[in-house]
Design a protein around this motif. Structure first.
Motif, short mmCIF file in Angstrom:
data_model
loop_
_atom_site.label_atom_id
_atom_site.label_comp_id
_atom_site.label_asym_id
_atom_site.label_seq_id
_atom_site.Cartn_x
_atom_site.Cartn_y
_atom_site.Cartn_z
N VAL A 163 7.29 -3.77 -4.44
CA VAL A 163 7.03 -2.41 -4.91
C VAL A 163 6.08 -1.72 -3.93
O VAL A 163 5.41 -2.39 -3.15
N ALA A 164 6.04 -0.39 -3.97
CA ALA A 164 5.20 0.33 -3.01
C ALA A 164 4.72 1.65 -3.61
O ALA A 164 4.70 1.81 -4.84
N PHE A 165 4.36 2.57 -2.74
CA PHE A 165 3.77 3.83 -3.15
C PHE A 165 4.11 4.87 -2.11
O PHE A 165 4.08 4.55 -0.91
N ASP A 166 4.44 6.06 -2.52
CA ASP A 166 4.69 7.24 -1.67
C ASP A 166 6.03 7.87 -1.96
O ASP A 166 6.14 9.07 -2.12
N ASP A 167 7.07 7.00 -1.97
CA ASP A 167 8.44 7.48 -2.07
C ASP A 167 8.78 8.49 -0.99
O ASP A 167 9.18 9.62 -1.26
N LEU A 168 8.63 8.06 0.24
CA LEU A 168 9.20 8.83 1.34
C LEU A 168 10.68 8.51 1.35
O LEU A 168 11.08 7.39 1.68
N GLU A 169 11.47 9.47 0.98
CA GLU A 169 12.89 9.18 0.74
C GLU A 169 13.54 8.55 1.97
O GLU A 169 14.40 7.68 1.85
N TYR B 220 0.83 -1.20 0.00
CA TYR B 220 0.00 0.00 0.00
C TYR B 220 0.87 1.25 0.00
O TYR B 220 0.57 2.21 -0.70
N ASN B 221 1.93 1.22 0.79
CA ASN B 221 2.84 2.38 0.80
C ASN B 221 4.21 1.98 1.33
O ASN B 221 4.44 0.82 1.68
N ASP B 222 5.10 2.95 1.37
CA ASP B 222 6.48 2.69 1.77
C ASP B 222 6.59 2.16 3.19
O ASP B 222 7.41 1.30 3.50
N ARG B 223 5.74 2.71 4.03
CA ARG B 223 5.80 2.28 5.43
C ARG B 223 5.51 0.79 5.55
O ARG B 223 6.14 0.08 6.32
N THR C 209 9.29 2.38 -6.06
CA THR C 209 8.02 2.88 -5.55
C THR C 209 7.56 4.05 -6.40
O THR C 209 8.31 4.53 -7.25
N VAL C 210 6.33 4.48 -6.19
CA VAL C 210 5.81 5.60 -6.96
C VAL C 210 5.81 6.84 -6.10
O VAL C 210 5.35 6.81 -4.96
N ARG C 211 6.32 7.89 -6.62
CA ARG C 211 6.43 9.12 -5.86
C ARG C 211 5.09 9.85 -5.84
O ARG C 211 4.49 10.11 -6.89
N LEU C 212 4.64 10.18 -4.65
CA LEU C 212 3.43 11.00 -4.56
C LEU C 212 3.75 12.39 -5.07
O LEU C 212 4.74 12.98 -4.67
N PRO C 213 2.92 12.93 -5.93
CA PRO C 213 3.28 14.20 -6.59
C PRO C 213 2.96 15.42 -5.74
O PRO C 213 2.23 16.31 -6.17
#
Lengths: 362, 362
Positions: free
Chosen positions: B276-282, B250-253, B294-298
């Motif tokens: 793979v994930a979503f958010d891209d919290l560096e 669901y996300n990086d966490r 992961t996909v970077r939240l814009p």
DNA sequence: TCACATCAATCAAACGTTTGACCAGCTAAA
DNA sequence: TTTAGCTGGTCAAACGTTTGATTGATGTGA
């Protein structure tokens, strides 16, 4: 709320009185200057028309605003930047002040322009905040009502709220010391940020106080340690110096790398090696397993106290003489520290099968 | 810059002209309304006195400000909140607009009060921004110039900039699909946030498109998955369903927990299992080893585009008719995806000794 | 010489609010 | 009857800026 909102004159006309009286009644300063009946009529008209005072006009007349400028230096470079900002905003609002927000890069020119802009907006004071603890290059002209949070100015002598690096990190280290660790390594930032300098010094103090073994040799420095060097550092430490029972990290990000290294090396935390750090970025410290024992950076407190000091200064009721205020971070105890393993035991014995078996049982 | 700054009248007196002329010259509107000699004299006087226009007075006279209100909903709940904020601030400044900042909780009453406050300050428009994608409870009265970023309003039909949840997450999933993965599990948030609903649907689409095996059974839902449930989820997945070759998070966490579980299980990423994930919290995606694809939240784009739209609206030159604008996040390819391991191979074979030996060699 | 433009600059009103000064009518004390 | 004080209001100036209208010179063409 659309485009044109009603003004004083509209309310006055609706209530059949003068604008003066409306102003007086609505601001509460006109008690016993008019009949209750008129007062009620004015209030009803104001409500009906959705009257809202024009703060521009009011401030112009009163020759002062209730707005403080928040000058934020490179907000985006850090996560949890929001916390200082939120604290500042909430404190300001709770004193009925508003926030004019500008974010700029850390150079005297940009900061100077932002300060001029704030002056044009007639802010009563300025809070300069950064999102990691460092020095700010200041321009020539500075407002007299100025406070720093999480940073300090290159010139002048203004109230400054920063983390108590030494006292805070010492809490982490003390946790290791009183748990009985003697073989403690530290992974430290080499670049001379205030935080790095102070935390290095703190480690030396702790090492002396607790009589840590070989402490000088066990300080590992990396330039820009945030860029993922915790892993390499921990690998090096454990492979070259396996008698280490605890690792103190410059910050949570470093600890994250350390966890991964120890995991790969099959060294269990905390039974084989304890870990402490600094920052308490919940994303990391709460997300790691076991939870990371670390010191929380007092972002919220710095934001709140800096704003409250600034407001006191603006209202000329600041009685504090102290300029530099260091705020101690709270030690957040999770599960990454235990007593050291027996001196004879190798760290490379952490059984990995245990958790696996647990799961397989069901 | 201290307390009292020079005003127009002061400059006028110093230059021996009227305030009108000073105003005209300084604003550049008085070209050929005075001699060059006088113009120079006025500019010199202004510089000398450090004159700065009083924006309160100017805006009052001109009957409009160049200030936009940024109403931020619960900024602190998310790291990287700063990015949207920074984007908004910079875009505003680049168009010579300023930012009035208020942060409140997500309820109609607080938001209503904040909007009234902004109206009092005569903002020309309001940007409502949240730091995770959700619905905002709106009060009765709303300003006409209103734009949403990373959230959407419960009423009304205002321009709204949100992440393209489906298209973005699909990029992650496609990465798995075209790499040849057929046995893909997903760890998803159960609470009906827009992000969770959309990403779940996206997974279903991808599963169908790539003909993933048993995909319905391989969707794992957790309520409030952010609170560290990635670990348990991944444990469960790999132990009960070892044929899985990839995990979408669901996300990086969540991915952070997955990494830890796979590490403990001695399953190597990506050779045994891709993630793979979503958010891209560096902080997470760049801090994990191997780096997380992961996909970077814009956040930055949403902030920028929302502000630019708002400014166009305020200046009555908005030609766009589209209200809902979905912004696609960029796929950040790091090292957590590879082709799937051979179907016959157990995931529990990742040799841990390899990196250890590497290190021991030197 | 007159009408008219141009130049260089000033005048004055207005934006919406606040607030000290003022005022008319009434009551009560001196 | 005067004085003082209260009640219930209004008046008008001021905050610093902008800008359309105005003005007094000077120059120019008919």
């Amino acid at each position: 709320m659309n485009l044109k909102t009603a003004k004083l004159a509209d309310v006055a006309k609706a209530a059949g009185v003068s604008t003066s009286l409306v102003s007086l009644v609505l601001s509460g300063k006109g008690s016993n200057r008019c009949s209750e009946e008129t007062e009620a009529r004015i209030k009803a008209a104001a409500l009906e028309l959705g009257y809202r005072a024009n703060r521009l006009a009011r401030s112009l007349k009163e020759q002062q605003t209730r707005t403080i400028g928040l000058l934020s230096i490179e907000v985006a470079t850090s996560p949890y930047a929001g916390e200082l900002l939120m604290a500042a905003q909430r404190s300001a609002r709770s004193h009925d002040y508003d926030l004019f927000f500008v974010e700029v890069e850390n150079n005297a020119k940009s900061i100077g322009e932002a300060l001029e802009l704030m002056a044009e907006h007639q802010v009563v004071g300025v809070l300069i905040a950064a999102f990691f603890h460092h020095e700010i290059e200041l321009p020539e002209r500075l407002p007299s009502n100025l406070v720093f949070a999480n940073c300090f100015g290159s010139r002048g002598d203004y109230p400054t709220y920063v983390p108590a690096e030494t006292a805070s990190f010492m809490q982490s280290l003390k946790m290791l010391g009183i748990s009985g660790h003697q073989n403690v390594a530290v992974i430290m930032e080499e670049l001379p940020w205030p935080a790095a300098v102070a935390r290095t010094e703190t480690f030396k103090q702790a090492a002396q106080q607790f009589e840590w073994v070989d402490s000088a040799r066990r300080m590992h420095f990396y330039a820009d340690v945030n860029s993922n060097q915790g892993y390499e550092a921990a690998m090096k430490i454990m492979l070259e110096d396996p008698s280490v029972t605890a690792i103190a990290c410059y910050n949570d990000r470093v600890a994250m790398g350390v966890y991964q290294a120890l995991n790969e090396l099959r060294i269990s935390i905390p039974s084989q090696v304890s870990v402490v750090a600094f920052d308490d970025l919940e994303l990391i410290s709460g997300g790691l397993r076991p939870g990371l024992t670390t010191v929380r950076l007092p972002h919220y407190q710095m934001g709140r106290e800096a704003v409250e000091r600034l407001i006191r200064i603006c209202e000329e009721r600041d009685e504090e003489t102290q300029k530099l205020v260091e705020i101690r971070g709270e030690l957040v105890v999770r599960d990454s520290v235990s007593v050291p393993r027996p001196a004879t035991e190798s760290p490379f014995e952490a059984s990995f099968s245990a958790p696996l078996q647990e799961k397989e049982e069901k």
